[in-house]
Design a protein around this motif. Sequence first.
Motif, short mmCIF file in Angstrom:
data_model
loop_
_atom_site.label_atom_id
_atom_site.label_comp_id
_atom_site.label_asym_id
_atom_site.label_seq_id
_atom_site.Cartn_x
_atom_site.Cartn_y
_atom_site.Cartn_z
N CYS A 1 -7.83 -4.18 3.00
CA CYS A 1 -7.17 -3.21 2.14
C CYS A 1 -7.49 -1.80 2.60
N PHE B 1 -7.05 1.98 0.93
CA PHE B 1 -6.77 2.69 -0.31
C PHE B 1 -6.68 4.16 0.02
N TYR C 1 2.55 7.53 0.66
CA TYR C 1 3.21 6.22 0.63
C TYR C 1 4.22 6.06 1.77
N SER D 1 -3.39 -5.06 2.82
CA SER D 1 -2.84 -4.46 1.61
C SER D 1 -3.07 -2.95 1.65
N ILE E 1 -2.76 0.69 -0.80
CA ILE E 1 -2.52 1.37 -2.07
C ILE E 1 -2.34 2.85 -1.76
N TYR F 1 -6.30 -4.31 -8.08
CA TYR F 1 -5.22 -3.35 -8.29
C TYR F 1 -4.72 -3.40 -9.74
N TYR G 1 2.01 5.57 -8.19
CA TYR G 1 1.24 4.77 -7.24
C TYR G 1 2.03 3.53 -6.83
N PHE H 1 1.63 -0.46 -4.54
CA PHE H 1 0.76 -1.47 -3.95
C PHE H 1 1.59 -2.32 -2.99
#
Length: 297
Positions: free
Chosen positions: A182, A184, A191, A206, A208, A247, A281, A283
């Motif tokens: 991940c 973050f 994004y 992943s 975020i 998340y 936000y 994910f």
Amino acid sequence: IYCRRVRPLTAAECDRVRPSATEYTNDCPTQCLCHLQKSFFRPSKSTREMQSVTLLGIYCAPMYAVRDREGDPNQKKKVRVQQLNLDKEMRETMLAIHHTERDVRPAARLKDVEEVLFGKGASDVGLSPRILHFSGHGEGASARGKLLFIGDDDDGRAMELDSQRFIELIAKLTPIKNSLECIFLNACSMYESLALPIHQRFPHISVIAYSTAVEDSAAATFAKGFYEFIGKELEAHRKSFSIRAAYEAAEAAWNRGPAPGGGPYIMGDPLKMGKSVHGVYHFLEGVPVAKGQAGAV
């Protein structure tokens, strides 16, 4: 050890937030001194254990950036960078995640991050984090968004790392360490310019990120919910915790607030809709791959 605490810690908190050479805060309580003694008598870890951490946290708050003057790109000017309350966010993360499971880098320069990931020499292999966290300023207006690190001269000037260079850093990391699950990006507007390209290049990771500006306390609250969930899972010896579940815990924290003025944080673009909203936000969930294949992406 130079410590920066908001208040004296309880004995339980002191055990969780044992300062290291890379985690320095102000007015350190005397309880923390016990760890200087305890650390000499703890059983040694294997090389693999020392390499692996759940979290590598990178926190950057430069004081100013250098920009071209309007109408004359040959002339430069200093632009003040809005200061963020990263001390509080770091502290909450350090309380949530036990010190054996994380490495926190405040006032981070890019070379600090490269050294901790790849090591300083042939005998230093660096860390293998499961989660790579960036908190600070992002500039995502252009197709190649930028993260602001601290410059090498340590005078508070920002050093810009564009999205392509960040992706190259991850590309260099994944073939030799496939632990990363991940990323973050706790910064504004990362994004489209960074999170999406990362996920397209490394679909097993992943990501975020925010697609808008994000209010400072909202970003800190979201991160707190994420890492408090992970900390509880680790305390219960559930190291195979779900990034999605973490998340969802962060979403719940966002919805609880309290936002400035009370109530939950509200999704929306603060630059377009004003202070009544706090950010948007996203994910991007990683697609599991067969063990040992992540580095081939």
